[in-house]
Motif scaffolding. Structure first.
Motif, short mmCIF file in Angstrom:
data_model
loop_
_atom_site.label_atom_id
_atom_site.label_comp_id
_atom_site.label_asym_id
_atom_site.label_seq_id
_atom_site.Cartn_x
_atom_site.Cartn_y
_atom_site.Cartn_z
N ALA A 316 41.92 26.81 -21.18
CA ALA A 316 40.63 27.24 -20.64
C ALA A 316 39.89 28.11 -21.64
O ALA A 316 38.68 27.94 -21.89
N ARG A 317 40.60 29.06 -22.25
CA ARG A 317 39.96 29.94 -23.22
C ARG A 317 39.51 29.15 -24.45
O ARG A 317 38.45 29.44 -25.02
N TYR A 318 40.31 28.19 -24.88
CA TYR A 318 39.93 27.39 -26.05
C TYR A 318 38.60 26.68 -25.81
O TYR A 318 37.75 26.62 -26.69
N LEU A 319 38.42 26.16 -24.61
CA LEU A 319 37.18 25.46 -24.29
C LEU A 319 36.04 26.40 -23.91
O LEU A 319 34.92 25.96 -23.67
N GLY A 320 36.33 27.69 -23.80
CA GLY A 320 35.30 28.63 -23.40
C GLY A 320 35.00 28.61 -21.92
O GLY A 320 33.90 28.99 -21.49
N LEU A 321 35.98 28.19 -21.10
CA LEU A 321 35.81 28.12 -19.65
C LEU A 321 36.31 29.42 -19.03
O LEU A 321 37.49 29.72 -19.09
N SER A 322 35.42 30.17 -18.44
CA SER A 322 35.79 31.46 -17.87
C SER A 322 36.03 31.40 -16.37
O SER A 322 36.43 32.41 -15.78
N ASP A 323 35.81 30.23 -15.74
CA ASP A 323 35.90 30.15 -14.28
C ASP A 323 37.22 29.59 -13.79
O ASP A 323 37.41 29.39 -12.59
N ARG A 324 38.17 29.32 -14.68
CA ARG A 324 39.44 28.70 -14.27
C ARG A 324 40.53 29.07 -15.26
O ARG A 324 40.30 29.75 -16.24
N GLY A 325 41.74 28.59 -14.97
CA GLY A 325 42.86 28.85 -15.86
C GLY A 325 43.69 30.05 -15.48
O GLY A 325 44.69 30.33 -16.13
N GLU A 326 43.27 30.77 -14.43
CA GLU A 326 44.04 31.92 -13.95
C GLU A 326 43.72 32.14 -12.48
O GLU A 326 42.69 31.66 -11.97
N ILE A 327 44.60 32.83 -11.81
CA ILE A 327 44.42 33.16 -10.39
C ILE A 327 43.94 34.60 -10.31
O ILE A 327 44.71 35.55 -10.50
N ALA A 328 42.65 34.75 -10.05
CA ALA A 328 42.03 36.07 -9.96
C ALA A 328 40.78 35.93 -9.09
O ALA A 328 40.19 34.85 -9.03
N PRO A 329 40.38 36.99 -8.39
CA PRO A 329 39.19 36.91 -7.55
C PRO A 329 37.98 36.38 -8.31
O PRO A 329 37.70 36.80 -9.44
N GLY A 330 37.27 35.44 -7.67
CA GLY A 330 36.09 34.85 -8.27
C GLY A 330 36.34 33.60 -9.08
O GLY A 330 35.41 32.83 -9.36
#
Length: 355
Positions: A316-330
């Motif tokens: 997710a970080r490699y692609l610059g995706l900040s909305d996924r790839g981890e379990i956190a509010p939002g």
């Protein structure tokens, strides 16, 4: 709501997970239950379940459905080297699939070729093209392309690297005969990663470090295939020590999930034999799914938390995706629920249970 052992950015937490389309809250509580991980992200997948991306929209959607069952909630639909007409069909199919009901699971496209070295095609079909900005512009106009794999030693490659990087495309080095210096020039021109590290590239030698040597010396990002066939586990561990952003991919082809037999890989017919896929004696992609990748990595001694992150947070970080790839509010409620044997029990895409 789910309860069990939740992988949060701070580590595993025992409790309850509240979500709709997005994660709403994580509540610590003395409860028991399964493992709850962020959905896997596969940045290199050609097919699965007997179908492949090169077929167009139906093949793309079948590929997504197959990998969703194995916990992959986001993938880059990956093409193979092919005539421009065939690539146009595949890319239009990717765009159409992105507009359909499974579009949430498509992270755009990965072009593995056609700008590859003819001498390092491996199992790629024999339709390489020299680096060409006009051809690249055509392909980028047909569907959103996030990643391009190319051979940096080819004439015109560095100019193409710069053009693609300016467009926000992640350029990866692969299917290449480049030496260390040629590959370094590509990194300095804007290339970011390495495609199926160790495979289809010049290897490490102490006097000629090659593309592998460059990746281990100064690579920030690279993908590798943890199927036990493409790369020895010890070599994967070396890469984990050397490359901060190493993440894992399946490189799955249509034969994934299927019995032994012959299956398409673009213009080729390849043979699935047990856990491998072969074109003659060359590996031709894999039958790997990312849930099996997780089980492999843990069996090789990589901690579960790290293995899971390298199948979700890192890509997710490699692609610059900040909305996924981890379990956190939002964050998006893209989740995979596993039993203690790391077998998939449930899969959620945007909060909707699909498995």
């Amino acid at each position: 709501m789910l309860q069990g052992y939740i992988l949060t950015p701070q580590g595993f937490l025992r409790g309850r997970l509240h979500f709709s389309e997005a994660i709403e809250a994580i509540e610590e509580a003395p409860v028991d239950g399964p493992l709850i991980l962020p959905g896997f992200l596969d940045l290199h997948v050609h097919g699965g379940g007997g179908r492949e991306v090169m077929e167009g929209q139906e093949g793309v959607e079948a590929t997504v459905r197959f990998h969703l069952r194995h916990g992959t909630t986001g993938l880059l639909a990956t093409t193979v080297t092919a005539p421009l007409g065939s690539l146009e069909k595949a890319l239009r199919g990717i765009r159409e699939a992105m507009e359909g009901p499974l579009g949430k699971a498509l992270l755009w496209a990965h072009l593995e070729g056609p700008f590859l070295n003819p001498g390092r095609l491996g199992a790629q079909p024999p339709f390489p093209l020299p680096p060409d900005r006009e051809a690249a512009e055509l392909l980028l106009s047909l569907a959103p392309v996030r990643v391009v794999t190319l051979a940096p030693e080819l004439p015109g490659a560095l100019e193409l690297v710069r053009f693609l990087a300016e467009r926000g495309v992640r350029v990866q080095l692969g299917h290449t005969e480049a030496g260390y210096e040629e590959a370094l020039a590509a990194l300095e021109s804007g290339a970011m990663g390495f495609t199926h590290l160790y495979n289809a590239m010049t290897g490490l030698h102490h006097r000629t470090p090659g593309v592998v040597g460059l990746a281990l010396e100064r690579g920030r990002w690279a993908e590798a295939i943890p199927d036990g066939l493409h790369v020895h586990p010890a070599a994967l561990k070396v890469a984990l020590k050397a490359i901060p952003g190493l993440y894992f991919v399946s490189d799955a082809v249509a034969a994934a999930g299927m019995p032994d037999g012959t299956y398409p890989l673009g213009a080729h017919r390849v043979e699935k034999r047990k856990e491998g896929v072969w074109l003659g004696e060359s590996l031709a992609g894999s039958t790997l799914t990312l849930d099996q990748a997780l089980r492999n990595l843990v069996a090789w001694g990589i901690p579960l938390e790290e293995a899971a992150r390298r199948l979700s947070w890192y890509p997710a970080r490699y692609l610059g995706l900040s909305d996924r790839g981890e379990i956190a509010p939002g964050k998006r409620a893209d989740l995979v629920v596993l039993d203690q044997g790391l077998k998939v029990l449930e899969v959620y895409l945007g909060g909707q249970r699909l498995v």
